[in-house]
Design an enzyme around this catalytic site. Sequence first.
Site, mmCIF file in Angstrom:
data_model
loop_
_atom_site.group_PDB
_atom_site.id
_atom_site.type_symbol
_atom_site.label_atom_id
_atom_site.label_comp_id
_atom_site.label_asym_id
_atom_site.label_seq_id
_atom_site.Cartn_x
_atom_site.Cartn_y
_atom_site.Cartn_z
ATOM 1 N N LEU A 178 0.806 -1.047 0.115
ATOM 2 C CA LEU A 178 -0.016 0.047 0.079
ATOM 3 C C LEU A 178 0.929 1.393 -0.021
ATOM 4 O O LEU A 178 1.034 2.096 1.182
ATOM 5 C CB LEU A 178 -0.950 0.074 1.107
ATOM 6 C CG LEU A 178 -2.132 -1.317 1.195
ATOM 7 C CD1 LEU A 178 -2.935 -0.869 2.340
ATOM 8 C CD2 LEU A 178 -2.811 -1.093 0.045
ATOM 9 N N ALA A 201 3.715 -6.017 -8.623
ATOM 10 C CA ALA A 201 3.933 -5.088 -7.503
ATOM 11 C C ALA A 201 5.209 -4.110 -8.191
ATOM 12 O O ALA A 201 6.288 -4.954 -8.723
ATOM 13 C CB ALA A 201 4.488 -5.674 -6.082
ATOM 14 N N THR A 225 6.725 -4.127 -18.949
ATOM 15 C CA THR A 225 6.222 -3.128 -19.761
ATOM 16 C C THR A 225 7.117 -3.296 -21.165
ATOM 17 O O THR A 225 8.046 -3.683 -21.337
ATOM 18 C CB THR A 225 6.470 -1.904 -19.029
ATOM 19 O OG1 THR A 225 6.283 -0.839 -20.044
ATOM 20 C CG2 THR A 225 7.795 -1.856 -18.458
ATOM 21 N N ASP A 226 6.244 -2.417 -22.172
ATOM 22 C CA ASP A 226 6.966 -2.295 -23.494
ATOM 23 C C ASP A 226 8.191 -1.308 -23.518
ATOM 24 O O ASP A 226 8.911 -1.003 -24.208
ATOM 25 C CB ASP A 226 5.930 -1.974 -24.664
ATOM 26 C CG ASP A 226 5.202 -0.778 -24.316
ATOM 27 O OD1 ASP A 226 5.332 -0.098 -23.247
ATOM 28 O OD2 ASP A 226 4.432 -0.182 -25.192
ATOM 29 N N GLU A 227 8.101 -0.850 -22.384
ATOM 30 C CA GLU A 227 9.200 0.530 -22.249
ATOM 31 C C GLU A 227 10.674 0.024 -21.898
ATOM 32 O O GLU A 227 11.602 0.927 -22.422
ATOM 33 C CB GLU A 227 8.702 1.530 -20.962
ATOM 34 C CG GLU A 227 7.411 1.980 -21.116
ATOM 35 C CD GLU A 227 7.046 3.225 -20.322
ATOM 36 O OE1 GLU A 227 7.794 3.770 -19.563
ATOM 37 O OE2 GLU A 227 5.627 3.433 -19.977
ATOM 38 N N TYR A 277 12.671 3.930 -14.420
ATOM 39 C CA TYR A 277 11.740 3.230 -14.343
ATOM 40 C C TYR A 277 11.846 2.011 -15.276
ATOM 41 O O TYR A 277 12.004 0.905 -15.010
ATOM 42 C CB TYR A 277 10.306 3.690 -14.561
ATOM 43 C CG TYR A 277 8.976 2.961 -15.022
ATOM 44 C CD1 TYR A 277 8.675 1.892 -13.978
ATOM 45 C CD2 TYR A 277 8.687 2.916 -16.086
ATOM 46 C CE1 TYR A 277 7.638 1.210 -14.416
ATOM 47 C CE2 TYR A 277 7.499 1.967 -16.523
ATOM 48 C CZ TYR A 277 7.183 0.941 -15.638
ATOM 49 O OH TYR A 277 5.954 0.114 -15.839
ATOM 50 N N LYS A 325 12.738 -1.880 -14.556
ATOM 51 C CA LYS A 325 11.943 -3.073 -15.085
ATOM 52 C C LYS A 325 12.713 -3.966 -16.209
ATOM 53 O O LYS A 325 12.576 -5.126 -15.997
ATOM 54 C CB LYS A 325 10.590 -2.517 -15.920
ATOM 55 C CG LYS A 325 9.629 -1.818 -15.042
ATOM 56 C CD LYS A 325 8.829 -2.499 -14.085
ATOM 57 C CE LYS A 325 7.845 -3.607 -14.520
ATOM 58 N NZ LYS A 325 7.075 -4.439 -13.630
HETATM 59 P P1 NAD Z 1 0.224 1.209 -9.542
HETATM 60 O O1 NAD Z 1 1.465 2.111 -9.750
HETATM 61 O O2 NAD Z 1 -1.117 1.600 -9.963
HETATM 62 O O3 NAD Z 1 0.241 -0.152 -8.716
HETATM 63 C C1 NAD Z 1 1.347 -0.648 -8.168
HETATM 64 C C2 NAD Z 1 1.070 -1.273 -6.850
HETATM 65 O O4 NAD Z 1 2.159 -2.113 -6.269
HETATM 66 C C3 NAD Z 1 0.474 -0.401 -5.769
HETATM 67 O O5 NAD Z 1 -0.706 -1.217 -5.107
HETATM 68 C C4 NAD Z 1 1.420 -0.656 -4.736
HETATM 69 O O6 NAD Z 1 1.050 -0.432 -3.469
HETATM 70 C C5 NAD Z 1 2.225 -1.858 -4.917
HETATM 71 N N1 NAD Z 1 3.601 -1.704 -4.683
HETATM 72 C C6 NAD Z 1 4.365 -0.890 -4.757
HETATM 73 N N2 NAD Z 1 5.398 -1.335 -4.208
HETATM 74 C C7 NAD Z 1 5.429 -2.582 -3.523
HETATM 75 C C8 NAD Z 1 6.429 -3.097 -2.571
HETATM 76 N N3 NAD Z 1 7.651 -2.885 -2.319
HETATM 77 N N4 NAD Z 1 5.603 -4.352 -2.107
HETATM 78 C C9 NAD Z 1 4.450 -4.660 -2.275
HETATM 79 N N5 NAD Z 1 3.595 -3.893 -3.166
HETATM 80 C C10 NAD Z 1 4.164 -2.797 -3.750
HETATM 81 O O7 NAD Z 1 0.789 0.048 -11.040
HETATM 82 P P2 NAD Z 1 -0.088 -0.255 -12.329
HETATM 83 O O8 NAD Z 1 0.002 0.699 -13.255
HETATM 84 O O9 NAD Z 1 -1.209 -1.109 -11.728
HETATM 85 O O10 NAD Z 1 1.123 -1.482 -12.767
HETATM 86 C C11 NAD Z 1 1.269 -2.619 -12.420
HETATM 87 C C12 NAD Z 1 2.433 -3.639 -13.111
HETATM 88 O O11 NAD Z 1 2.276 -3.498 -14.346
HETATM 89 C C13 NAD Z 1 3.634 -2.991 -12.897
HETATM 90 O O12 NAD Z 1 4.661 -4.157 -12.755
HETATM 91 C C14 NAD Z 1 3.794 -2.069 -14.240
HETATM 92 O O13 NAD Z 1 5.556 -1.994 -14.351
HETATM 93 C C15 NAD Z 1 3.206 -3.035 -15.068
HETATM 94 N N6 NAD Z 1 2.829 -2.302 -16.413
HETATM 95 C C16 NAD Z 1 2.074 -1.107 -16.320
HETATM 96 C C17 NAD Z 1 1.438 -0.504 -17.364
HETATM 97 C C18 NAD Z 1 0.582 0.707 -17.233
HETATM 98 O O14 NAD Z 1 0.120 1.417 -18.258
HETATM 99 N N7 NAD Z 1 0.107 1.147 -16.056
HETATM 100 C C19 NAD Z 1 1.781 -0.793 -18.502
HETATM 101 C C20 NAD Z 1 2.840 -2.096 -18.651
HETATM 102 C C21 NAD Z 1 3.099 -2.655 -17.660
HETATM 103 P P1 TYD Z 2 2.284 8.210 -18.656
HETATM 104 O O1 TYD Z 2 0.799 7.972 -18.367
HETATM 105 O O2 TYD Z 2 2.958 8.806 -17.804
HETATM 106 O O3 TYD Z 2 2.698 6.823 -19.131
HETATM 107 P P2 TYD Z 2 4.284 6.621 -19.793
HETATM 108 O O4 TYD Z 2 5.148 7.746 -19.572
HETATM 109 O O5 TYD Z 2 4.749 5.439 -18.926
HETATM 110 O O6 TYD Z 2 3.855 6.047 -21.156
HETATM 111 O O7 TYD Z 2 2.625 9.258 -20.079
HETATM 112 C C1 TYD Z 2 1.703 8.992 -21.325
HETATM 113 C C2 TYD Z 2 2.126 9.829 -22.338
HETATM 114 O O8 TYD Z 2 1.640 11.085 -21.824
HETATM 115 C C3 TYD Z 2 3.701 10.258 -22.357
HETATM 116 O O9 TYD Z 2 4.045 10.584 -23.498
HETATM 117 C C4 TYD Z 2 3.781 11.362 -21.455
HETATM 118 C C5 TYD Z 2 2.467 12.220 -21.628
HETATM 119 N N1 TYD Z 2 2.253 13.152 -20.274
HETATM 120 C C6 TYD Z 2 1.837 14.309 -20.719
HETATM 121 O O10 TYD Z 2 1.904 14.989 -21.750
HETATM 122 N N2 TYD Z 2 1.178 14.990 -19.500
HETATM 123 C C7 TYD Z 2 1.123 14.547 -18.367
HETATM 124 O O11 TYD Z 2 0.888 15.385 -17.533
HETATM 125 C C8 TYD Z 2 1.777 13.054 -18.190
HETATM 126 C C9 TYD Z 2 1.705 12.624 -16.634
HETATM 127 C C10 TYD Z 2 1.994 12.350 -19.188
#
Ligand code: NAD
Ligand code: TYD
Length: 334
Positions: free
Chosen positions: A35, A80, A122-124, A148, A152
């Site tokens: 959390l 996580a 992630t694709d990043e 980040y 990953k």
């Molecule tokens: P988020 O930031 O919404 O949630 C992350 C969760 O992990 C939170 O509930 C946080 O409390 C928990 N957490 C963080 N540190 C922790 C720790 N030390 N121990 C236990 N729990 C911990 O993230 P999300 O967007 O739901 O992403 C989840 C996963 O998917 C990540 O691994 C992220 O790299 C991957 N991912 C996200 C996206 C995206 O677009 N959001 C895309 C591709 C992959």
């Molecule tokens: P984000 O949601 O942070 O995801 P990621 O950087 O992991 O792809 O950002 C998505 C895209 O939007 C990215 O090109 C950065 C841009 N962005 C803005 O233009 N303004 C904002 O305030 C944020 C948070 C992101």
Amino acid sequence: MKLMVTGGAGFIGSNFIRYWLLKHPNDSIVNFDVLTYAGNLENLIDVMHDSRYTFVKGDVCDRDMVFEIVKDVDVVVHFAAETHVDRSIMDPNVFIKTNVIGTQHILDAVKEYQKRFHHISTDEVFGALKFGDAPFTEHTPYDPRSPYSASKAASDHMVRAYYHTFGIQMTISNCSNNYGPYMFPEKFIPLCISNLMEDKKVPVYGDGLYVRDWIHVDDHSRGVEFIVNNGTIGETYCLGGNCEMANIDVVKLLLQYMHKDESYIEYVKDRPGHDRRYAIDFTKAKNELGWEPQIKFEEGLKKMVQWYLDNQEWVERSRSGTYQEYYEKQYVIR
Ligand code: NAD
Ligand code: TYD
């Protein structure tokens, strides 16, 4: 089957838990989450009383606790992580701690107790595409460019190293940008929606022509389900939404859905090292698993906007950081 889902109180993890419980009535889930600011138990308020669901407050960096929970489950799905690129630029430390060291503790436990492990990536990790470049595939060399994505990438390398060296039963998915309900309003789309809800402008970085591939979180959950159930051990699968969009075009759609004009667009200073374009070729997942995204972006985005409008109090609590307090008033966290 009993699953341990790490990070299940976050955006994708909570959607995945809800999805899995609905689709697999005989399975149970332990949500293991420390959390952080992004972990919100309110995201799972509707499954709190489901006897198949348990929440354990724990840190993936707490090795003993990780071992204790992994020991008693069949499968670990590892979400996580610290996930926001802008935060990783301000302070990379916790990204290395959670995403790299935390993953290594999980890997050690999975190795010790010989559990099936799926790693969410992630694709990043593949870096940035130029316009005209072919989309990322499972064969694209890693070239992470933010703290980040580097953290990953490091965790992905560790997962593969544990497969080759110790034979752990692992798979990895590299997914593109998710959108959908319960997305913390610091990421681009929910930030724009919640700003517009408060009649504020939306901050667009740089020229706004940065491109992301958008996938609905339910399509992501389905992809992970297919891999957990039918993926080949040792393999990686790229998951994408088949929807490349420039940020400014996403904003224009949101303005249209929320009945605002373009005066709400505010171009702001660019993110350092901003990756120009991400795109995913998911042919392998399609051919081997029969998976492809089903939700059209415009349809999914409209529903997401409606969800935020219908859940204004969730948005306010998320933005003010009072969601844990709200939750704890109603439930006891063990
Ligand atoms: P988020 O930031 O919404 O949630 C992350 C969760 O992990 C939170 O509930 C946080 O409390 C928990 N957490 C963080 N540190 C922790 C720790 N030390 N121990 C236990 N729990 C911990 O993230 P999300 O967007 O739901 O992403 C989840 C996963 O998917 C990540 O691994 C992220 O790299 C991957 N991912 C996200 C996206 C995206 O677009 N959001 C895309 C591709 C992959
Ligand atoms: P984000 O949601 O942070 O995801 P990621 O950087 O992991 O792809 O950002 C998505 C895209 O939007 C990215 O090109 C950065 C841009 N962005 C803005 O233009 N303004 C904002 O305030 C944020 C948070 C992101």
